[in-house]
Structures are given as structure tokens and as C-alpha cells.
Design a protein around this motif. Structure first.
Motif, PDB file in Angstrom:
ATOM      1  N   GLU A  73     -29.368  26.948 -44.443  1.00  0.00           N
ATOM      2  CA  GLU A  73     -30.377  26.743 -43.426  1.00  0.00           C
ATOM      3  C   GLU A  73     -30.373  27.889 -42.297  1.00  0.00           C
ATOM      4  N   LEU A  74     -29.394  28.526 -42.139  1.00  0.00           N
ATOM      5  CA  LEU A  74     -29.228  29.685 -41.050  1.00  0.00           C
ATOM      6  C   LEU A  74     -30.009  30.720 -41.901  1.00  0.00           C
ATOM      7  N   VAL A  75     -29.844  31.157 -43.201  1.00  0.00           N
ATOM      8  CA  VAL A  75     -30.634  31.964 -43.593  1.00  0.00           C
ATOM      9  C   VAL A  75     -32.214  31.724 -43.569  1.00  0.00           C
ATOM     10  N   HIS A  76     -32.494  30.528 -44.116  1.00  0.00           N
ATOM     11  CA  HIS A  76     -33.893  30.359 -43.794  1.00  0.00           C
ATOM     12  C   HIS A  76     -34.483  30.625 -42.418  1.00  0.00           C
TER      13      HIS A  76
ATOM     14  N   VAL B 120     -28.178  39.674 -44.527  1.00  0.00           N
ATOM     15  CA  VAL B 120     -28.562  38.619 -45.399  1.00  0.00           C
ATOM     16  C   VAL B 120     -28.246  38.834 -46.911  1.00  0.00           C
ATOM     17  N   TRP B 121     -28.840  40.078 -47.207  1.00  0.00           N
ATOM     18  CA  TRP B 121     -28.597  40.331 -48.754  1.00  0.00           C
ATOM     19  C   TRP B 121     -27.009  40.413 -49.018  1.00  0.00           C
ATOM     20  N   HIS B 122     -26.397  41.026 -48.096  1.00  0.00           N
ATOM     21  CA  HIS B 122     -24.936  41.336 -48.369  1.00  0.00           C
ATOM     22  C   HIS B 122     -24.081  39.788 -48.295  1.00  0.00           C
ATOM     23  N   LEU B 123     -24.519  38.969 -47.386  1.00  0.00           N
ATOM     24  CA  LEU B 123     -23.728  37.563 -47.456  1.00  0.00           C
ATOM     25  C   LEU B 123     -24.178  37.031 -48.627  1.00  0.00           C
ATOM     26  N   LEU B 124     -25.195  36.946 -49.123  1.00  0.00           N
ATOM     27  CA  LEU B 124     -25.749  36.316 -50.272  1.00  0.00           C
ATOM     28  C   LEU B 124     -24.806  36.936 -51.547  1.00  0.00           C
ATOM     29  N   ARG B 125     -24.774  38.062 -51.459  1.00  0.00           N
ATOM     30  CA  ARG B 125     -24.225  38.847 -52.552  1.00  0.00           C
ATOM     31  C   ARG B 125     -22.745  38.387 -52.640  1.00  0.00           C
ATOM     32  N   VAL B 126     -22.018  38.384 -51.622  1.00  0.00           N
ATOM     33  CA  VAL B 126     -20.501  38.242 -51.413  1.00  0.00           C
ATOM     34  C   VAL B 126     -20.587  36.452 -51.806  1.00  0.00           C
ATOM     35  N   GLN B 127     -21.326  35.622 -51.380  1.00  0.00           N
ATOM     36  CA  GLN B 127     -21.213  34.368 -51.724  1.00  0.00           C
ATOM     37  C   GLN B 127     -21.468  34.134 -53.239  1.00  0.00           C
ATOM     38  N   ASP B 128     -22.294  35.012 -53.770  1.00  0.00           N
ATOM     39  CA  ASP B 128     -22.630  34.782 -55.145  1.00  0.00           C
ATOM     40  C   ASP B 128     -21.502  35.392 -55.960  1.00  0.00           C
TER      41      ASP B 128
ATOM     42  N   VAL C 208     -15.138  32.778 -47.865  1.00  0.00           N
ATOM     43  CA  VAL C 208     -16.573  33.104 -48.107  1.00  0.00           C
ATOM     44  C   VAL C 208     -17.372  32.506 -46.670  1.00  0.00           C
ATOM     45  N   LEU C 209     -17.180  31.258 -46.585  1.00  0.00           N
ATOM     46  CA  LEU C 209     -18.057  30.475 -45.544  1.00  0.00           C
ATOM     47  C   LEU C 209     -17.668  31.436 -44.194  1.00  0.00           C
ATOM     48  N   GLY C 210     -16.524  31.723 -43.951  1.00  0.00           N
ATOM     49  CA  GLY C 210     -16.388  32.566 -42.656  1.00  0.00           C
ATOM     50  C   GLY C 210     -17.164  33.380 -42.692  1.00  0.00           C
ATOM     51  N   ASP C 211     -17.187  34.645 -43.660  1.00  0.00           N
ATOM     52  CA  ASP C 211     -17.908  35.841 -43.856  1.00  0.00           C
ATOM     53  C   ASP C 211     -19.327  35.427 -43.813  1.00  0.00           C
ATOM     54  N   ASP C 212     -19.824  34.493 -44.641  1.00  0.00           N
ATOM     55  CA  ASP C 212     -21.189  34.089 -44.441  1.00  0.00           C
ATOM     56  C   ASP C 212     -21.721  33.861 -43.097  1.00  0.00           C
ATOM     57  N   LEU C 213     -20.930  33.039 -42.409  1.00  0.00           N
ATOM     58  CA  LEU C 213     -21.572  32.665 -41.119  1.00  0.00           C
ATOM     59  C   LEU C 213     -21.445  33.733 -40.128  1.00  0.00           C
ATOM     60  N   GLN C 214     -20.455  34.571 -40.022  1.00  0.00           N
ATOM     61  CA  GLN C 214     -20.434  35.796 -39.152  1.00  0.00           C
ATOM     62  C   GLN C 214     -21.431  36.662 -39.451  1.00  0.00           C
ATOM     63  N   HIS C 215     -22.115  36.847 -40.719  1.00  0.00           N
ATOM     64  CA  HIS C 215     -23.102  37.694 -41.123  1.00  0.00           C
ATOM     65  C   HIS C 215     -24.644  37.051 -40.513  1.00  0.00           C
ATOM     66  N   ALA C 216     -24.541  35.823 -40.779  1.00  0.00           N
ATOM     67  CA  ALA C 216     -25.726  35.023 -40.476  1.00  0.00           C
ATOM     68  C   ALA C 216     -25.907  35.167 -39.028  1.00  0.00           C
ATOM     69  N   GLY C 217     -24.822  34.975 -38.445  1.00  0.00           N
ATOM     70  CA  GLY C 217     -24.839  34.794 -36.780  1.00  0.00           C
ATOM     71  C   GLY C 217     -25.385  36.463 -36.311  1.00  0.00           C
ATOM     72  N   GLN C 218     -24.855  37.567 -36.862  1.00  0.00           N
ATOM     73  CA  GLN C 218     -25.415  38.572 -36.505  1.00  0.00           C
ATOM     74  C   GLN C 218     -26.605  38.936 -36.754  1.00  0.00           C
ATOM     75  N   ALA C 219     -27.203  38.280 -37.984  1.00  0.00           N
ATOM     76  CA  ALA C 219     -28.834  38.576 -38.263  1.00  0.00           C
ATOM     77  C   ALA C 219     -29.337  37.731 -37.397  1.00  0.00           C
ATOM     78  N   ALA C 220     -29.095  36.496 -36.963  1.00  0.00           N
ATOM     79  CA  ALA C 220     -29.651  35.669 -35.986  1.00  0.00           C
ATOM     80  C   ALA C 220     -29.738  36.431 -34.520  1.00  0.00           C
ATOM     81  N   TYR C 221     -28.736  37.204 -34.191  1.00  0.00           N
ATOM     82  CA  TYR C 221     -28.578  37.866 -32.996  1.00  0.00           C
ATOM     83  C   TYR C 221     -29.903  39.034 -32.868  1.00  0.00           C
ATOM     84  N   LEU C 222     -29.840  39.836 -34.019  1.00  0.00           N
ATOM     85  CA  LEU C 222     -30.701  40.765 -34.103  1.00  0.00           C
ATOM     86  C   LEU C 222     -32.206  40.141 -34.177  1.00  0.00           C
ATOM     87  N   ARG C 223     -32.234  39.108 -34.816  1.00  0.00           N
ATOM     88  CA  ARG C 223     -33.488  38.614 -34.562  1.00  0.00           C
ATOM     89  C   ARG C 223     -34.074  38.426 -33.278  1.00  0.00           C
TER      90      ARG C 223
END
Length: 171
Positions: free
Chosen positions: A17-20, A49-57, A151-166
Motif C-alpha cells: 500500500e505504501l508503495v502504491h 522504491v526499486w531497492h526495497l522491492l529488489r531486496v524483498q524479492d 525484510v519488513l523493517g528494511d522495506d518500511l524504512q525505505h518506503a518511509g524515506q520515499a514518502a518523506y521525499l514525496r
């Protein structure tokens, strides 16, 4: 009663949801904008976003002993990045970060595919499964549950960074 697997599935759903939310309405130029402007060292939204998805994958595939969506389902080819297909972004130089040029639609599509693969793995997990010790790639004695939470922690951290930049960019 909620199971551990259901909690993990819920949390990975929140990442999706955060990525969307982060990507909604952005343009390709928005994805490469750095917080310090051109020549800056901060990571742009698209790379985060690319990085968090690549790490999760990558990490989920390894934990479950399966292939990655990135290579198995042709996403590496669709993105057409000048990077090794095994690259997840760890240790990227500013030039490598700049090489990650994409569109919101590609990131959203890849994110949906990664999310579907991840939740498919989680659906039938038991607590005993989560206690399984993984091969020592990421350290001795790391369990599947610990890996997934990491993985969740890493994903949420990067999603939060992306949301902050937005928000910083007024988008």
C-alpha cells in the motif's frame, strides 16, 4: 485468533500500500529527483522504491528457496537497467543510483508481482516454519521469521524515506 503468518501477510500488505501511495501521480522525472538537487547524494524516490522491492524479492526468494520475480518473470528485461540482474542496490555509488531510471507504472507492476509472490509464500506458514534456521548467508542461526521481519523493517524504512521525499517535493 490471528496467526503469525497472517500478521506477516498484513504487514507486507502495508508495504504494498505504501508503495502504491508513494508512486500515485508521480512522473518519471519525479522518480529521479534527489533531495539536494542535481548532483546531490541523497537517494531519489525511484531508486528507494526499486531497492526495497529488489531486496524483498531477493531475500524472500532466498529464504523460501525459489527464484526471484525480477529474473524469473522478466522484470529485469522490462526495466532494462544497466545493472547486473542480481543487483539489489546495496552499496550503490551515486552513478549506480542514477542508472536506476524507470517509470511509476513499471515500479507498481513489479511491486505487485513481488507482493503476490511474497504473500503466496506466507499463506500456509506455521510458527514451526518461522522457527526454521536458514542457511548462513545472512548470519548463523537466523530463522525464517527473523529474516522476514528484517525484510519488513528494511522495506518500511525505505518506503518511509520515499514518502518523506514525496512530501518534501510537494507531490
Amino acid at each position: 485468533m490471528t496467526t503469525s503468518a497472517e500478521l506477516l501477510e498484513d504487514h507486507f500488505g502495508r508495504v504494498d500500500e505504501l508503495v502504491h501511495d508513494v508512486l500515485d501521480g508521480l512522473t518519471a522525472p519525479d522518480l529521479v529527483r534527489r533531495p539536494e538537487g542535481d548532483g546531490g547524494r541523497g537517494n531519489p524516490i525511484g531508486w528507494l522504491v526499486w531497492h526495497l522491492l529488489r531486496v524483498q524479492d531477493d531475500h524472500v526468494a532466498e529464504a523460501f528457496g525459489t527464484g526471484q520475480v525480477w529474473t524469473d518473470d522478466g522484470w529485469a528485461d522490462r526495466f532494462g537497467l544497466d545493472l547486473d540482474p542480481a543487483d539489489t542496490g546495496f552499496g550503490h555509488s551515486p552513478e549506480q543510483v542514477d542508472a536506476v531510471r524507470t517509470t511509476p507504472a513499471l515500479l507498481t507492476g513489479y511491486g505487485e508481482a513481488v507482493h503476490a509472490r511474497t504473500t503466496g509464500h506466507l499463506r500456509n506458514l506455521t510458527d514451526d516454519d518461522l522457527s526454521r534456521v536458514l542457511p548462513p548467508t545472512y548470519g548463523e542461526g537466523v530463522t525464517l521469521g527473523e529474516r522476514l521481519v528484517s525484510v519488513l523493517g528494511d522495506d518500511l524504512q525505505h518506503a518511509g524515506q520515499a514518502a518523506y521525499l514525496r512530501g518534501l517535493f510537494g507531490r
